[in-house]
Design a protein around this motif. Sequence first.
Motif, mmCIF file in Angstrom:
data_model
loop_
_atom_site.group_PDB
_atom_site.id
_atom_site.type_symbol
_atom_site.label_atom_id
_atom_site.label_comp_id
_atom_site.label_asym_id
_atom_site.label_seq_id
_atom_site.Cartn_x
_atom_site.Cartn_y
_atom_site.Cartn_z
ATOM 1 N N ILE A 227 0.866 -1.185 0.000
ATOM 2 C CA ILE A 227 0.000 0.000 0.000
ATOM 3 C C ILE A 227 0.900 1.231 0.000
ATOM 4 O O ILE A 227 1.656 1.454 0.936
ATOM 5 C CB ILE A 227 -0.907 0.045 1.247
ATOM 6 N N LYS A 228 0.837 1.991 -1.086
ATOM 7 C CA LYS A 228 1.572 3.249 -1.155
ATOM 8 C C LYS A 228 0.853 4.169 -2.129
ATOM 9 O O LYS A 228 -0.040 3.742 -2.863
ATOM 10 C CB LYS A 228 3.031 3.040 -1.543
ATOM 11 N N PHE A 229 1.266 5.407 -2.120
ATOM 12 C CA PHE A 229 0.589 6.437 -2.888
ATOM 13 C C PHE A 229 1.598 7.293 -3.635
ATOM 14 O O PHE A 229 2.781 7.296 -3.319
ATOM 15 C CB PHE A 229 -0.237 7.339 -1.956
ATOM 16 N N ARG A 230 1.086 8.052 -4.591
ATOM 17 C CA ARG A 230 1.878 9.082 -5.257
ATOM 18 C C ARG A 230 1.009 10.323 -5.366
ATOM 19 O O ARG A 230 -0.235 10.232 -5.385
ATOM 20 C CB ARG A 230 2.359 8.635 -6.630
ATOM 21 N N ALA A 231 1.647 11.468 -5.446
ATOM 22 C CA ALA A 231 0.916 12.726 -5.611
ATOM 23 C C ALA A 231 1.903 13.806 -6.023
ATOM 24 O O ALA A 231 3.116 13.664 -5.843
ATOM 25 C CB ALA A 231 0.210 13.126 -4.315
ATOM 26 N N ILE A 232 1.354 14.880 -6.559
ATOM 27 C CA ILE A 232 2.172 16.021 -6.949
ATOM 28 C C ILE A 232 2.255 16.978 -5.763
ATOM 29 O O ILE A 232 1.241 17.374 -5.190
ATOM 30 C CB ILE A 232 1.573 16.738 -8.174
ATOM 31 N N GLY A 233 3.493 17.338 -5.412
ATOM 32 C CA GLY A 233 3.727 18.284 -4.328
ATOM 33 C C GLY A 233 3.452 19.708 -4.774
ATOM 34 O O GLY A 233 3.254 19.991 -5.963
ATOM 35 N N LEU A 234 3.475 20.610 -3.821
ATOM 36 C CA LEU A 234 3.244 22.014 -4.138
ATOM 37 C C LEU A 234 4.343 22.580 -5.025
ATOM 38 O O LEU A 234 4.162 23.602 -5.676
ATOM 39 C CB LEU A 234 3.106 22.819 -2.843
ATOM 40 N N ASP A 235 5.505 21.893 -5.064
ATOM 41 C CA ASP A 235 6.611 22.284 -5.940
ATOM 42 C C ASP A 235 6.498 21.668 -7.338
ATOM 43 O O ASP A 235 7.408 21.742 -8.134
ATOM 44 C CB ASP A 235 7.945 21.910 -5.311
ATOM 45 N N LYS A 236 5.365 21.011 -7.610
ATOM 46 C CA LYS A 236 5.032 20.406 -8.910
ATOM 47 C C LYS A 236 5.880 19.182 -9.250
ATOM 48 O O LYS A 236 5.980 18.794 -10.405
ATOM 49 C CB LYS A 236 5.099 21.440 -10.029
ATOM 50 N N MET B 205 -3.000 17.268 2.815
ATOM 51 C CA MET B 205 -2.536 15.886 2.658
ATOM 52 C C MET B 205 -1.036 15.921 2.459
ATOM 53 O O MET B 205 -0.495 16.841 1.848
ATOM 54 C CB MET B 205 -3.209 15.222 1.470
ATOM 55 N N ARG B 206 -0.375 14.876 2.977
ATOM 56 C CA ARG B 206 1.073 14.767 2.869
ATOM 57 C C ARG B 206 1.465 13.384 2.386
ATOM 58 O O ARG B 206 0.810 12.407 2.717
ATOM 59 C CB ARG B 206 1.737 14.967 4.241
ATOM 60 N N ILE B 207 2.543 13.336 1.632
ATOM 61 C CA ILE B 207 3.209 12.079 1.323
ATOM 62 C C ILE B 207 4.439 12.039 2.216
ATOM 63 O O ILE B 207 5.206 13.004 2.279
ATOM 64 C CB ILE B 207 3.611 11.993 -0.167
ATOM 65 N N VAL C 298 0.944 17.813 -0.488
ATOM 66 C CA VAL C 298 0.643 17.508 -1.883
ATOM 67 C C VAL C 298 -0.733 18.038 -2.269
ATOM 68 O O VAL C 298 -1.559 18.341 -1.412
ATOM 69 C CB VAL C 298 0.707 15.981 -2.147
ATOM 70 N N LYS C 299 -0.938 18.119 -3.581
ATOM 71 C CA LYS C 299 -2.237 18.533 -4.106
ATOM 72 C C LYS C 299 -3.190 17.347 -3.998
ATOM 73 O O LYS C 299 -2.982 16.301 -4.621
ATOM 74 C CB LYS C 299 -2.093 18.972 -5.560
ATOM 75 N N LYS C 300 -4.244 17.532 -3.221
ATOM 76 C CA LYS C 300 -5.193 16.457 -2.918
ATOM 77 C C LYS C 300 -5.753 15.785 -4.170
ATOM 78 O O LYS C 300 -5.891 14.567 -4.227
ATOM 79 C CB LYS C 300 -6.322 17.042 -2.065
ATOM 80 N N GLU C 301 -6.042 16.571 -5.197
ATOM 81 C CA GLU C 301 -6.663 16.026 -6.405
ATOM 82 C C GLU C 301 -5.725 15.141 -7.222
ATOM 83 O O GLU C 301 -6.165 14.446 -8.142
ATOM 84 C CB GLU C 301 -7.231 17.154 -7.281
ATOM 85 N N THR C 302 -4.430 15.131 -6.908
ATOM 86 C CA THR C 302 -3.476 14.315 -7.666
ATOM 87 C C THR C 302 -3.105 13.013 -6.967
ATOM 88 O O THR C 302 -2.319 12.227 -7.501
ATOM 89 C CB THR C 302 -2.179 15.097 -7.946
ATOM 90 N N VAL C 303 -3.667 12.742 -5.798
ATOM 91 C CA VAL C 303 -3.325 11.537 -5.045
ATOM 92 C C VAL C 303 -3.841 10.299 -5.782
ATOM 93 O O VAL C 303 -4.995 10.248 -6.195
ATOM 94 C CB VAL C 303 -3.910 11.588 -3.618
#
Length: 135
Positions: free
Chosen positions: A4-13, A27-29, A52-57
């Motif tokens: 179980i793991k996730f990916r997402a785009i951070g505020l730094d893109k 939300m944080r990774i 991270v941007k919630k919509e990119t999780v």
Amino acid sequence: MREIKFRAIGLDKKWYFGDLRHNGSSMRIEWETTDWNAHPPLGTIIKHGVNVKKETVGQYTGLKDKNGKEIYEGDVVKGQWWACGKSHRHIGVVTYVMNAFKVRGAKQYIGIDDELNSSYEVIGNIYDNPELLNQ
């Protein structure tokens, strides 16, 4: 057992991979690395985290594509689906639907859902390659 793991785009893109933490409105990774120089031979565990941007999780599906690349929710994949004993080309987005990861058709394949399997190939994702959905 599926990892179980996730990916997402951070505020730094930039993309980040790890555990998902929900801190109220953000939300944080989070992930860990080991500094082997700090206390050899045991090392020191260093914890990292980024908002991270919630919509990119997107969650890791537990599958790798035919080239060995991990498949996440939001990936655009191409492969084959079968109907009436014939194989058909299929391009779609990996989506969690009805308790399973599915390939939901995109472009001319809208309306066609298929079970996600390792015969598909990741060709991009909906955030970095939105043009893959509109051709």
